[in-house]
Design a protein around this motif. Structure first.
Motif, PDB file in Angstrom:
ATOM      1  N   ALA A  97      -3.709   4.323   1.144  1.00 41.95           N
ATOM      2  CA  ALA A  97      -4.614   3.764   0.147  1.00 41.95           C
ATOM      3  C   ALA A  97      -5.151   2.410   0.606  1.00 41.95           C
ATOM      4  O   ALA A  97      -4.425   1.621   1.213  1.00 41.95           O
ATOM      5  N   PHE A  98      -6.435   2.130   0.303  1.00 40.19           N
ATOM      6  CA  PHE A  98      -7.058   0.851   0.654  1.00 40.19           C
ATOM      7  C   PHE A  98      -6.446  -0.272  -0.174  1.00 40.19           C
ATOM      8  O   PHE A  98      -6.162  -1.358   0.327  1.00 40.19           O
ATOM      9  N   LEU A  99      -6.225  -0.026  -1.456  1.00 36.93           N
ATOM     10  CA  LEU A  99      -5.657  -1.051  -2.337  1.00 36.93           C
ATOM     11  C   LEU A  99      -4.152  -0.861  -2.451  1.00 36.93           C
ATOM     12  O   LEU A  99      -3.678   0.260  -2.640  1.00 36.93           O
ATOM     13  N   LYS A 100      -3.415  -1.982  -2.317  1.00 39.52           N
ATOM     14  CA  LYS A 100      -1.953  -1.891  -2.371  1.00 39.52           C
ATOM     15  C   LYS A 100      -1.423  -2.798  -3.475  1.00 39.52           C
ATOM     16  O   LYS A 100      -2.077  -3.785  -3.841  1.00 39.52           O
ATOM     17  N   VAL A 101      -0.235  -2.471  -3.945  1.00 37.91           N
ATOM     18  CA  VAL A 101       0.367  -3.283  -4.998  1.00 37.91           C
ATOM     19  C   VAL A 101       0.467  -4.731  -4.552  1.00 37.91           C
ATOM     20  O   VAL A 101       0.902  -5.006  -3.438  1.00 37.91           O
ATOM     21  N   GLY A 102       0.016  -5.647  -5.395  1.00 42.22           N
ATOM     22  CA  GLY A 102       0.062  -7.067  -5.064  1.00 42.22           C
ATOM     23  C   GLY A 102      -1.278  -7.613  -4.580  1.00 42.22           C
ATOM     24  O   GLY A 102      -1.481  -8.828  -4.577  1.00 42.22           O
ATOM     25  N   ASP A 103      -2.184  -6.742  -4.148  1.00 41.22           N
ATOM     26  CA  ASP A 103      -3.506  -7.202  -3.689  1.00 41.22           C
ATOM     27  C   ASP A 103      -4.231  -7.972  -4.794  1.00 41.22           C
ATOM     28  O   ASP A 103      -4.074  -7.673  -5.977  1.00 41.22           O
ATOM     29  N   GLU A 104      -5.045  -8.962  -4.352  1.00 41.28           N
ATOM     30  CA  GLU A 104      -5.913  -9.671  -5.295  1.00 41.28           C
ATOM     31  C   GLU A 104      -7.331  -9.139  -5.105  1.00 41.28           C
ATOM     32  O   GLU A 104      -7.854  -9.140  -3.990  1.00 41.28           O
ATOM     33  N   LYS A 121      -5.054  -8.353 -10.182  1.00 41.98           N
ATOM     34  CA  LYS A 121      -3.926  -8.037  -9.312  1.00 41.98           C
ATOM     35  C   LYS A 121      -3.683  -6.532  -9.403  1.00 41.98           C
ATOM     36  O   LYS A 121      -3.816  -5.944 -10.498  1.00 41.98           O
ATOM     37  N   VAL A 122      -3.328  -5.908  -8.285  1.00 40.99           N
ATOM     38  CA  VAL A 122      -2.983  -4.484  -8.312  1.00 40.99           C
ATOM     39  C   VAL A 122      -1.532  -4.358  -8.785  1.00 40.99           C
ATOM     40  O   VAL A 122      -0.619  -4.851  -8.132  1.00 40.99           O
ATOM     41  N   TYR A 123      -1.352  -3.724  -9.947  1.00 39.17           N
ATOM     42  CA  TYR A 123      -0.006  -3.584 -10.533  1.00 39.17           C
ATOM     43  C   TYR A 123       0.663  -2.262 -10.202  1.00 39.17           C
ATOM     44  O   TYR A 123       1.876  -2.147 -10.239  1.00 39.17           O
ATOM     45  N   ALA A 124      -0.145  -1.246  -9.945  1.00 38.42           N
ATOM     46  CA  ALA A 124       0.434   0.068  -9.674  1.00 38.42           C
ATOM     47  C   ALA A 124      -0.574   0.911  -8.919  1.00 38.42           C
ATOM     48  O   ALA A 124      -1.775   0.693  -9.023  1.00 38.42           O
ATOM     49  N   GLY A 172       5.232  -7.268  -2.162  1.00 37.19           N
ATOM     50  CA  GLY A 172       4.020  -6.463  -2.100  1.00 37.19           C
ATOM     51  C   GLY A 172       3.035  -7.129  -1.157  1.00 37.19           C
ATOM     52  O   GLY A 172       3.291  -8.207  -0.628  1.00 37.19           O
ATOM     53  N   SER A 173       1.923  -6.469  -0.963  1.00 39.44           N
ATOM     54  CA  SER A 173       0.835  -7.064  -0.182  1.00 39.44           C
ATOM     55  C   SER A 173       0.201  -8.131  -1.078  1.00 39.44           C
ATOM     56  O   SER A 173       0.376  -8.108  -2.275  1.00 39.44           O
ATOM     57  N   ASN A 174      -0.466  -9.163  -0.516  1.00 36.36           N
ATOM     58  CA  ASN A 174      -1.261 -10.004  -1.407  1.00 36.36           C
ATOM     59  C   ASN A 174      -2.590 -10.355  -0.764  1.00 36.36           C
ATOM     60  O   ASN A 174      -3.088 -11.451  -0.869  1.00 36.36           O
ATOM     61  N   ALA A 175      -3.137  -9.357  -0.084  1.00 40.48           N
ATOM     62  CA  ALA A 175      -4.436  -9.497   0.575  1.00 40.48           C
ATOM     63  C   ALA A 175      -5.524  -9.668  -0.487  1.00 40.48           C
ATOM     64  O   ALA A 175      -5.375  -9.193  -1.604  1.00 40.48           O
ATOM     65  N   LYS A 176      -6.586 -10.377  -0.107  1.00 37.95           N
ATOM     66  CA  LYS A 176      -7.718 -10.537  -1.019  1.00 37.95           C
ATOM     67  C   LYS A 176      -8.800  -9.536  -0.634  1.00 37.95           C
ATOM     68  O   LYS A 176      -9.199  -9.470   0.519  1.00 37.95           O
ATOM     69  N   LYS A 177      -9.241  -8.764  -1.601  1.00 41.34           N
ATOM     70  CA  LYS A 177     -10.235  -7.730  -1.317  1.00 41.34           C
ATOM     71  C   LYS A 177     -11.372  -7.794  -2.328  1.00 41.34           C
ATOM     72  O   LYS A 177     -11.150  -8.163  -3.479  1.00 41.34           O
TER      73      LYS A 177
END
Lengths: 315, 232
Positions: B208-215, B135-138, B92-97
């Protein structure tokens, strides 16, 4: 063919077969509420299955700017051409300047207008479906319903329907909108979390259609169904899913439902019965009966076999 | 149906759908299994023309198939046959937002009810909600709606007994151990804490701005800052 809307009635939405394959991105399935009426309509004007049409609540009136082929379907559908009653569930030829009105004799039910040809509409992720909540689809691609003055272009093709031989669906084959027959339910999802008593309540009671119904879901009212599981992680919701929030009043999820949700679900209304529920109006009552998924699938295959027999695709 | 591998539970959904639930010592692991399977299935689409939808969530995956072509028993066997080939790791992505929030905005303010459920005062609710990294789970429910976890235990609160008919666009909400922002106005059953001025879905690309795995972290802003943000 080009049409100009005089009045959209209570609501007129452009719909097609639905936005397929994008639920994992949060886009709802969309599509016609009454799939049965929708499927026949495309056949009656010789459009491909999945083509656009107008889903109407109330009375739609419009004018044809060119000659073409139309058909109307839906529950208690009433089609008028130049103030003269015209047969629904049958191909109709219209001329330039013809005034068309479409409505249902049961207030709140949906009717469908089909026009032969290629509809010139914007699409999002492969579908022209209007989803008001998502603000996408429809004529403007902002999720708006049709308005007075809107014009839609439909590029006609050589119709395979011979001029004197309209396609016609015999009344005995019209969709069944009887609310007395229980709706079949395939038990699944969290059905194990409902006690035998809760299930007996659900399957032996009548539930009223409330006024709180829309393309997302139908809220019902009746004897409370208890679920032992109070909280759960959100998960995917399928067409016809029966959600039981903690107030115990079922919500059946329909075409524009959200893709994920966290209320416990008893199972799903049989896809073949979703159209019947979609056409029920506030004040009517429905009941439910369990069906094994294998039987439900057999019923589905037989139903399609019958569709193909009627259209002459198979003998 | 007998579960296998990382799948702990398989249940029917309808004539054309099955639900898979994943195993794991915690949600993190179950969520990873879930996305690995979702990725593997999206790659299997080529050989499986009957595969219609594959909708992952926290620890579950709904598989929708063409009921003309196959039944749920055949789908079960196809899934089981695929299982031993270790599915590729879903990265997944793991970008910090960071998401700014005007807590207590009048259009989205259930702080009193949240206080009644949790026994916390408004300041504590805001502090707990904004100091946690989620964390974005879904992604789902609506386009751009990201389910984030996990809220601190002290902040857990149930869903509304009867969902609201209209939640405003940008509403920041909590339910159980989850938090989210409503990308557009919609019905909803979560408790509301305030409003976020960011647009969560790209108008043109529909991504979508938020992706699974984002913090993700929330940051409290004033009404003035909110209105400024919105004006730009």
């Amino acid at each position: 063919m080009r049409i100009k809307i005089h009045s959209p009635g209570m609501q007129s939405l452009l719909v097609d077969g639905g936005r397929r394959g994008h639920q994992h991105e949060g886009f709802c399935e969309a599509g016609p509420m009454d799939e049965e009426a929708y499927w026949w309509g495309n056949y009656l004007v010789a459009n491909q299955a999945g083509s656009p049409c107008i889903e109407v609540i109330g009375e739609l009136s419009l004018r044809c700017d060119k000659a073409g082929v139309i058909a109307a379907t839906g529950r208690d559908v009433k089609l008028n051409v130049n103030h003269q009653n015209a047969q629904a569930y049958q191909t109709q030829w219209v001329k330039e300047g013809d005034e068309i009105t479409l409505s249902s004799n049961s207030l709140g039910s949906k009717t469908y207008l089909f026009i032969g040809g290629n509809w010139q509409l914007p699409t999002v992720l492969g579908s022209a479906c209007t989803v008001v909540r998502e603000q996408l689809g429809g004529l403007t691609n902002l999720g708006e319903g049709l308005k007075a003055g809107d014009e839609i272009n439909i590029v006609s093709f050589d119709s395979p329907i011979p001029p004197n031989k309209p396609r016609h669906l015999a009344q005995r084959h019209w969709p069944n909108y009887d609310c007395q027959t229980p709706l079949n339910v395939i038990e699944g999802y969290q059905s194990d979390c409902f006690s035998a008593v809760a299930k007996r309540t659900f399957f032996s009671s009548e539930y009223q259609i409330t006024s709180n119904i829309n393309r997302m879901g139908y809220r019902l009212s009746g004897p409370k169904v208890q679920c032992e599981q109070k909280s759960m992680l959100s998960e995917a919701i399928h067409i016809g899913a029966i959600q039981i929030p903690s107030d115990g009043q079922p919500i059946v999820m329909m075409r524009d439902r959200q893709t994920l949700g966290g209320y416990p679900k008893l199972g799903c209304v049989d896809p073949l019965d979703v159209s019947r529920l979609a056409q029920a109006v506030p004040g009517e009552s429905v009941s439910f009966t369990p069906i094994h998924s294998d039987n439900a699938r057999a019923r589905f295959l037989l139903h399609w076999q019958q569709r193909r027999r009627i259209t002459g695709e198979v003998t | 149906m007998q579960p296998f591998g990382a799948i702990k539970h398989i249940v029917p959904v309808s004539i054309d759908s099955l639900m898979l639930y994943f195993n794991g010592p915690d949600m993190e692991v179950a969520n990873t299994h879930c996305y690995q399977w979702a990725l593997a299935l999206s790659e299997a689409r080529q050989q499986w023309p009957w595969l219609r939808e594959c909708v992952p969530a926290y620890d579950s995956l709904m598989v929708v198939f063409d009921a003309h072509a196959v039944d749920m028993h055949q789908v079960y066997l196809a899934l089981k046959d695929m299982a031993p080939k270790a599915p590729p790791r879903g990265e997944g992505s793991n970008a910090k937002k960071t998401l700014p929030v005007w807590y207590g905005a009048p259009e989205a303010n259930d702080l009193t009810q949240v206080g009644e459920h949790t026994g916390l005062c408004v300041d504590e609710i805001v502090r707990l909600h904004s100091e946690t990294t989620y964390k974005v789970y879904a992604v789902g429910f609506a386009p751009g709606f990201a389910y984030m976890g996990q809220t601190p235990k002290a902040l857990h609160c149930p869903r509304l007994a009867t969902p609201r008919k209209q939640v405003p666009k940008g509403a920041v909400a909590i339910a159980d151990n989850q938090t989210a922002v409503y990308p557009s106005s919609s019905p909803g059953g979560w408790h509301l804490l305030g409003l976020c001025p960011l647009s969560l879905v790209d108008r043109d690309s529909h991504s979508a701005f938020l992706k699974v795995g984002d913090e993700v972290k929330f940051e409290a802003i004033t009404e003035h800052a909110y209105r400024n943000h919105y004006a730009h």
